[in-house]
Design a protein around this motif. Structure first.
Motif: not given
Length: 86
Positions: A11-15, A66-69, A80-83
């Motif tokens: 999770c922290s990596l993803c963030t 999509e999230a960035l846009q 949202a992607i489950g990480v």
């Protein structure tokens, strides 16, 4: 806080990865801007994070784009992607 409960290493990596991508894409990126930045952001993170970044981008390219846009926060996108646990 990245180290809060329910947030593992993934999770922290993803963030961290999404924060980097978001910072490089700017405040209101269009699809082209996001696409351009996805590869660059992974390289900018250095070797250790680069592999995780490339995997994340490959697996969730559409969602991240999509999230960035939409201007979503990295934490929300990772949940949202489950990480991350929401």
């Amino acid at each position: 806080d990245v180290s809060g409960p329910g947030r593992g290493k993934k999770c922290s990596l993803c963030t961290k990865i999404l924060q980097q991508i978001k910072a490089m894409a700017g405040d209101d990126p269009d699809e082209a801007a996001v696409e351009k930045v996805l590869g660059k952001a992974c390289r900018a993170l250095g070797r250790r994070l680069s592999r995780a970044c490339k995997w994340l981008v490959k697996k969730y390219r559409e969602e991240i784009s999509e999230a960035l846009q939409n201007g979503d926060q990295p934490e929300d996108t990772c949940a949202a992607i489950g990480v991350c646990k929401a």
